[in-house]
Design a protein around this motif. Sequence first.
Motif, PDB file in Angstrom:
ATOM      1  N   LEU A 295       0.743  -1.081   0.102  1.00 53.33           N
ATOM      2  CA  LEU A 295      -0.018   0.230  -0.293  1.00 53.33           C
ATOM      3  C   LEU A 295       1.018   1.319   0.037  1.00 53.33           C
ATOM      4  O   LEU A 295       0.881   2.703  -0.618  1.00 53.33           O
ATOM      5  N   GLY A 296       1.775   1.666   1.025  1.00 48.17           N
ATOM      6  CA  GLY A 296       3.105   2.796   1.268  1.00 48.17           C
ATOM      7  C   GLY A 296       3.606   2.543  -0.267  1.00 48.17           C
ATOM      8  O   GLY A 296       3.580   3.651  -1.177  1.00 48.17           O
ATOM      9  N   ARG A 297       4.257   1.505  -1.746  1.00 43.26           N
ATOM     10  CA  ARG A 297       4.307   2.076  -2.598  1.00 43.26           C
ATOM     11  C   ARG A 297       3.298   1.894  -3.832  1.00 43.26           C
ATOM     12  O   ARG A 297       3.522   3.116  -4.149  1.00 43.26           O
ATOM     13  N   THR A 298       1.908   2.038  -3.687  1.00 42.80           N
ATOM     14  CA  THR A 298       0.888   2.635  -4.205  1.00 42.80           C
ATOM     15  C   THR A 298       0.728   3.914  -3.866  1.00 42.80           C
ATOM     16  O   THR A 298       0.347   4.487  -4.524  1.00 42.80           O
ATOM     17  N   LEU A 299       0.616   4.946  -2.717  1.00 37.25           N
ATOM     18  CA  LEU A 299       0.549   5.515  -1.743  1.00 37.25           C
ATOM     19  C   LEU A 299       1.451   6.573  -2.476  1.00 37.25           C
ATOM     20  O   LEU A 299       0.992   8.054  -3.086  1.00 37.25           O
ATOM     21  N   LYS A 300       2.626   6.062  -2.652  1.00 37.48           N
ATOM     22  CA  LYS A 300       3.594   6.940  -3.351  1.00 37.48           C
ATOM     23  C   LYS A 300       3.739   7.632  -4.793  1.00 37.48           C
ATOM     24  O   LYS A 300       4.303   8.647  -5.219  1.00 37.48           O
TER      25      LYS A 300
ATOM     26  N   VAL B  19       0.617   7.819  -7.150  1.00 37.12           N
ATOM     27  CA  VAL B  19      -0.536   8.508  -7.128  1.00 37.12           C
ATOM     28  C   VAL B  19      -0.009  10.771  -6.468  1.00 37.12           C
ATOM     29  O   VAL B  19       1.099  10.214  -6.151  1.00 37.12           O
ATOM     30  N   ARG B  20      -0.507  10.889  -7.641  1.00 43.80           N
ATOM     31  CA  ARG B  20      -0.541  12.340  -7.421  1.00 43.80           C
ATOM     32  C   ARG B  20      -1.624  12.874  -5.927  1.00 43.80           C
ATOM     33  O   ARG B  20      -1.056  13.648  -5.491  1.00 43.80           O
ATOM     34  N   HIS B  21      -2.406  12.066  -5.557  1.00 42.10           N
ATOM     35  CA  HIS B  21      -3.425  12.205  -4.521  1.00 42.10           C
ATOM     36  C   HIS B  21      -4.058  11.224  -4.054  1.00 42.10           C
ATOM     37  O   HIS B  21      -4.893  10.638  -4.594  1.00 42.10           O
ATOM     38  N   VAL B  22      -3.838  11.774  -2.333  1.00 39.83           N
ATOM     39  CA  VAL B  22      -4.740  10.340  -2.260  1.00 39.83           C
ATOM     40  C   VAL B  22      -6.202  11.272  -1.121  1.00 39.83           C
ATOM     41  O   VAL B  22      -6.073  12.516  -0.602  1.00 39.83           O
ATOM     42  N   ILE B  23      -7.683  10.526  -1.260  1.00 38.08           N
ATOM     43  CA  ILE B  23      -8.318  10.859  -0.541  1.00 38.08           C
ATOM     44  C   ILE B  23      -8.649   9.783  -0.167  1.00 38.08           C
ATOM     45  O   ILE B  23      -8.983   8.668  -0.167  1.00 38.08           O
ATOM     46  N   VAL B  24      -8.968  10.629   1.376  1.00 40.91           N
ATOM     47  CA  VAL B  24      -8.787   9.369   2.718  1.00 40.91           C
ATOM     48  C   VAL B  24     -10.550   9.936   3.232  1.00 40.91           C
ATOM     49  O   VAL B  24     -11.464  10.263   2.957  1.00 40.91           O
ATOM     50  N   GLY B  25     -11.486   8.928   4.422  1.00 40.77           N
ATOM     51  CA  GLY B  25     -12.392   9.195   4.799  1.00 40.77           C
ATOM     52  C   GLY B  25     -12.042   9.696   6.490  1.00 40.77           C
ATOM     53  O   GLY B  25     -12.906  10.205   7.021  1.00 40.77           O
ATOM     54  N   ASN B  26     -11.010   9.765   7.221  1.00 43.56           N
ATOM     55  CA  ASN B  26     -10.950  11.396   7.875  1.00 43.56           C
ATOM     56  C   ASN B  26      -9.681  10.909   8.836  1.00 43.56           C
ATOM     57  O   ASN B  26      -8.493  10.188   7.687  1.00 43.56           O
ATOM     58  N   PRO B  27      -9.094  11.249   9.847  1.00 47.63           N
ATOM     59  CA  PRO B  27      -7.953  12.266  10.450  1.00 47.63           C
ATOM     60  C   PRO B  27      -6.633  10.871  10.249  1.00 47.63           C
ATOM     61  O   PRO B  27      -5.541  11.098  10.262  1.00 47.63           O
ATOM     62  N   SER B  28      -7.699  10.563  10.795  1.00 46.08           N
ATOM     63  CA  SER B  28      -5.976   8.834  11.342  1.00 46.08           C
ATOM     64  C   SER B  28      -5.661   8.097   9.909  1.00 46.08           C
ATOM     65  O   SER B  28      -4.493   7.727   9.799  1.00 46.08           O
ATOM     66  N   LEU B  29      -6.697   7.923   9.033  1.00 47.45           N
ATOM     67  CA  LEU B  29      -6.257   7.178   7.608  1.00 47.45           C
ATOM     68  C   LEU B  29      -5.273   8.493   6.488  1.00 47.45           C
ATOM     69  O   LEU B  29      -4.602   8.329   6.062  1.00 47.45           O
TER      70      LEU B  29
ATOM     71  N   ARG C 186       2.483   9.456   5.464  1.00 50.08           N
ATOM     72  CA  ARG C 186       3.450   8.549   5.713  1.00 50.08           C
ATOM     73  C   ARG C 186       4.286   8.646   4.336  1.00 50.08           C
ATOM     74  O   ARG C 186       5.718   8.317   4.128  1.00 50.08           O
ATOM     75  N   PHE C 187       3.569   8.946   3.190  1.00 50.00           N
ATOM     76  CA  PHE C 187       3.762   7.726   2.042  1.00 50.00           C
ATOM     77  C   PHE C 187       3.465   9.232   0.880  1.00 50.00           C
ATOM     78  O   PHE C 187       4.624   8.893  -0.690  1.00 50.00           O
ATOM     79  N   ASN C 188       2.687   9.765   1.021  1.00 50.87           N
ATOM     80  CA  ASN C 188       2.523  10.623  -0.082  1.00 50.87           C
ATOM     81  C   ASN C 188       1.937  12.149   0.756  1.00 50.87           C
ATOM     82  O   ASN C 188       0.823  12.644   1.553  1.00 50.87           O
ATOM     83  N   PRO C 189       1.984  13.386   0.553  1.00 57.33           N
ATOM     84  CA  PRO C 189       2.296  14.753   1.571  1.00 57.33           C
ATOM     85  C   PRO C 189       0.725  14.970   0.871  1.00 57.33           C
ATOM     86  O   PRO C 189       0.856  15.758   1.143  1.00 57.33           O
ATOM     87  N   ASN C 190       0.333  14.879  -0.512  1.00 57.19           N
ATOM     88  CA  ASN C 190      -0.569  15.044  -1.088  1.00 57.19           C
ATOM     89  C   ASN C 190      -2.401  14.263  -0.397  1.00 57.19           C
ATOM     90  O   ASN C 190      -2.580  13.221  -1.932  1.00 57.19           O
ATOM     91  N   VAL C 191      -2.237  14.676   0.771  1.00 62.67           N
ATOM     92  CA  VAL C 191      -4.176  13.844   1.276  1.00 62.67           C
ATOM     93  C   VAL C 191      -4.969  14.861   0.874  1.00 62.67           C
ATOM     94  O   VAL C 191      -4.865  15.996   1.799  1.00 62.67           O
TER      95      VAL C 191
END
Length: 174
Positions: free
Chosen positions: A1-6, A8-18, A24-29
Amino acid sequence: LGRTLKMVRHVIVGNPSLAAFARRFNPNVSIVPTVFDLRQYDNLPPRQANTIPAIGWLGQAVGLQYLKVVEGALAALAREVDFEFRILSKKSIEMPGVNVRHVPWTLEGEKTQLRALDVGIMPLFDDIWSRHKCAGKLLHYMALGIASAASPVGVNADIIHDGQNGFLAADQDE
């Protein structure tokens, strides 16, 4: 998962914990919390009163394990109060000393089945997996105006303001 998150251009998550994990892998969250369109509840039939209180849980079969968190509390309550515990899922479990009713889940019947509850619960283990959950079932209960009780784990503790819009219960006594 970490490799995948690195990658992608942007990550969308559902809560602050995620979000903390993803950063940790991508600053664009971005955090886009779970939401419900309340208009989908406008045409529901009026709620019918239960002859005895109905406490319930909605979830997938894999989530039935979380009911172990409340099994003792429900059995203790059943010794003092007559109620029905409804499990809205494809599968069910038995709970010694608890009047359990399995309500087979269907997408078409979900809102009506939930609306028949007096109380909806979201018990969780306090572990890494649970702390990353987005509280969909809790929000569903609340969108229907069902009294809600949940473990104070992860985003549940952000959504529920204990005693105001629901109740948080950390142990069997609570």
